[in-house]
Design a protein around this motif. Sequence first.
Motif, mmCIF file in Angstrom:
data_model
loop_
_atom_site.group_PDB
_atom_site.id
_atom_site.type_symbol
_atom_site.label_atom_id
_atom_site.label_comp_id
_atom_site.label_asym_id
_atom_site.label_seq_id
_atom_site.Cartn_x
_atom_site.Cartn_y
_atom_site.Cartn_z
ATOM 1 N N ALA A 191 3.596 17.198 -13.408
ATOM 2 C CA ALA A 191 2.835 18.515 -13.275
ATOM 3 C C ALA A 191 4.421 19.173 -13.600
ATOM 4 C CB ALA A 191 3.237 18.671 -11.336
ATOM 5 N N VAL A 192 5.648 19.023 -13.315
ATOM 6 C CA VAL A 192 6.727 19.464 -14.051
ATOM 7 C C VAL A 192 6.973 19.544 -15.406
ATOM 8 C CG1 VAL A 192 9.863 19.145 -13.866
ATOM 9 C CG2 VAL A 192 8.098 19.143 -11.569
ATOM 10 N N ILE A 193 6.153 18.168 -15.815
ATOM 11 C CA ILE A 193 6.766 18.072 -17.705
ATOM 12 C C ILE A 193 5.794 19.094 -18.307
ATOM 13 C CG2 ILE A 193 6.407 16.636 -18.859
ATOM 14 C CD1 ILE A 193 7.745 14.570 -17.894
ATOM 15 N N GLY A 194 4.453 19.440 -17.509
ATOM 16 C CA GLY A 194 2.908 19.650 -18.087
ATOM 17 C C GLY A 194 3.907 21.292 -18.429
ATOM 18 N N THR A 195 4.383 22.204 -16.873
ATOM 19 C CA THR A 195 5.205 23.425 -16.767
ATOM 20 C C THR A 195 6.145 23.574 -17.968
ATOM 21 O OG1 THR A 195 4.258 23.018 -14.659
ATOM 22 C CG2 THR A 195 6.301 24.966 -15.155
ATOM 23 N N PHE A 196 6.782 22.840 -18.127
ATOM 24 C CA PHE A 196 7.389 23.262 -19.497
ATOM 25 C C PHE A 196 7.263 23.093 -20.635
ATOM 26 C CE2 PHE A 196 10.840 22.340 -15.604
ATOM 27 C CZ PHE A 196 10.943 23.336 -15.774
ATOM 28 N N VAL A 236 1.510 -1.383 -0.089
ATOM 29 C CA VAL A 236 -0.010 0.079 0.414
ATOM 30 C C VAL A 236 1.036 1.029 -0.273
ATOM 31 C CG1 VAL A 236 -1.461 1.374 1.470
ATOM 32 C CG2 VAL A 236 -2.129 -1.264 0.702
ATOM 33 N N ILE A 237 2.291 1.085 0.451
ATOM 34 C CA ILE A 237 2.775 2.392 0.576
ATOM 35 C C ILE A 237 3.100 2.346 -0.908
ATOM 36 C CG2 ILE A 237 4.887 3.418 2.355
ATOM 37 C CD1 ILE A 237 3.894 2.023 4.217
ATOM 38 N N GLY A 238 3.952 1.324 -1.029
ATOM 39 C CA GLY A 238 4.834 1.294 -3.076
ATOM 40 C C GLY A 238 3.447 2.288 -3.176
ATOM 41 N N VAL A 239 2.335 1.441 -3.393
ATOM 42 C CA VAL A 239 1.145 2.030 -4.510
ATOM 43 C C VAL A 239 1.259 4.199 -4.039
ATOM 44 C CG1 VAL A 239 -1.123 2.190 -5.217
ATOM 45 C CG2 VAL A 239 0.283 -0.014 -4.533
ATOM 46 N N ILE A 240 1.941 4.564 -3.134
ATOM 47 C CA ILE A 240 0.705 5.380 -2.973
ATOM 48 C C ILE A 240 2.507 6.411 -3.161
ATOM 49 C CG2 ILE A 240 0.917 7.074 -0.856
ATOM 50 C CD1 ILE A 240 -1.161 5.420 0.706
ATOM 51 N N LEU A 241 3.429 6.026 -2.899
ATOM 52 C CA LEU A 241 4.381 6.863 -3.415
ATOM 53 C C LEU A 241 4.715 6.957 -5.025
ATOM 54 C CD1 LEU A 241 7.668 5.763 -0.509
ATOM 55 C CD2 LEU A 241 6.061 7.331 -0.816
ATOM 56 N N MET A 242 4.522 5.441 -5.689
ATOM 57 C CA MET A 242 4.362 5.623 -7.357
ATOM 58 C C MET A 242 3.165 6.571 -8.254
ATOM 59 S SD MET A 242 6.574 3.368 -7.996
ATOM 60 C CE MET A 242 6.158 3.571 -9.619
ATOM 61 N N VAL A 243 2.135 7.146 -6.747
ATOM 62 C CA VAL A 243 1.053 8.258 -7.482
ATOM 63 C C VAL A 243 1.691 9.119 -7.823
ATOM 64 C CG1 VAL A 243 -1.010 8.555 -7.012
ATOM 65 C CG2 VAL A 243 -0.637 6.463 -7.536
ATOM 66 N N ALA A 244 2.155 9.239 -6.053
ATOM 67 C CA ALA A 244 2.591 10.533 -5.624
ATOM 68 C C ALA A 244 4.386 11.078 -7.282
ATOM 69 C CB ALA A 244 3.380 11.053 -4.358
ATOM 70 N N ILE A 245 4.528 10.299 -7.236
ATOM 71 C CA ILE A 245 5.459 10.518 -7.930
ATOM 72 C C ILE A 245 5.069 10.642 -9.058
ATOM 73 C CG2 ILE A 245 8.091 9.602 -9.054
ATOM 74 C CD1 ILE A 245 8.545 8.037 -6.375
ATOM 75 N N THR A 246 4.346 9.875 -9.818
ATOM 76 C CA THR A 246 3.949 9.845 -11.069
ATOM 77 C C THR A 246 3.162 11.907 -10.831
ATOM 78 O OG1 THR A 246 3.129 7.586 -11.175
ATOM 79 C CG2 THR A 246 1.823 9.557 -12.733
ATOM 80 N N VAL A 247 2.248 11.928 -9.491
ATOM 81 C CA VAL A 247 1.809 12.968 -10.613
ATOM 82 C C VAL A 247 2.822 14.092 -10.423
ATOM 83 C CG1 VAL A 247 0.090 15.012 -8.959
ATOM 84 C CG2 VAL A 247 -0.120 12.539 -9.091
ATOM 85 N N ILE A 248 3.844 14.167 -9.249
ATOM 86 C CA ILE A 248 4.957 15.598 -9.572
ATOM 87 C C ILE A 248 5.710 15.711 -10.461
ATOM 88 C CG2 ILE A 248 7.440 16.193 -8.266
ATOM 89 C CD1 ILE A 248 6.348 14.324 -5.433
ATOM 90 N N LEU A 249 6.125 14.119 -11.774
ATOM 91 C CA LEU A 249 6.545 14.994 -12.660
ATOM 92 C C LEU A 249 5.585 15.013 -13.714
ATOM 93 C CD1 LEU A 249 8.287 11.242 -12.961
ATOM 94 C CD2 LEU A 249 9.046 13.677 -12.931
ATOM 95 N N GLY A 284 5.144 26.156 -21.324
ATOM 96 C CA GLY A 284 5.683 27.237 -21.582
ATOM 97 C C GLY A 284 5.826 28.540 -20.418
ATOM 98 N N LEU A 285 5.390 27.622 -19.522
ATOM 99 C CA LEU A 285 4.921 28.016 -18.029
ATOM 100 C C LEU A 285 6.148 29.028 -17.340
ATOM 101 C CD1 LEU A 285 1.975 27.186 -17.220
ATOM 102 C CD2 LEU A 285 1.844 28.823 -17.677
ATOM 103 N N GLY A 286 7.543 28.424 -17.231
ATOM 104 C CA GLY A 286 8.315 27.917 -17.138
ATOM 105 C C GLY A 286 8.838 29.288 -16.966
ATOM 106 N N ASP A 287 9.015 29.599 -18.701
ATOM 107 C CA ASP A 287 9.781 30.217 -19.526
ATOM 108 C C ASP A 287 9.296 31.734 -19.137
ATOM 109 O OD1 ASP A 287 11.324 28.574 -20.790
ATOM 110 O OD2 ASP A 287 10.312 28.335 -22.876
#
Length: 141
Positions: free
Chosen positions: A31-36, A16-29, A39-42
């Motif tokens: 968000a970062v990729i979507g920002t670039f 259960v902890i492994g699945v929660i961590l994988m979902v959190a990492i996926t959401v963060i990635l 073009g919001l980062g520029d």
Amino acid sequence: MNFNQLLTDDRAVSPVIGVILMVAITVILAAVIGTFVLGLGDQVSESAPQASFSFDFDSGNVTLTHEGGETLESGNINVSGDDTATGGPNGVSATTPFSDPIDAGSTAEYSGVDGGETIRVIWTNPAGGSTNTIARATAPQ
């Protein structure tokens, strides 16, 4: 069925902890990729420069002096007038334009300024074409 064994059994906690961590990492990635990608980062890094100008009005003319702040490029600076008496733009023209670079102490002279007219120093973003008014003053009546 032994209830003591059921309450002390913790084999399912790790997956259960492994699945929660994988979902959190996926959401963060995502968000970062979507920002670039969008073009919001520029846009965040390209804000208007901080500079102060003084305005010296004298019988239809105005002398602008860069008092301090960031050094600017003359190609990114435009000076315009807004004639409030007629409600439209006025023909403010450069008598002596700014020379490159515009740093503290640089001056420029403009003519065709009417009394009560608002003069603006406008910076154009070289990366995207957006504009910002970085200084303004109104000519005395």
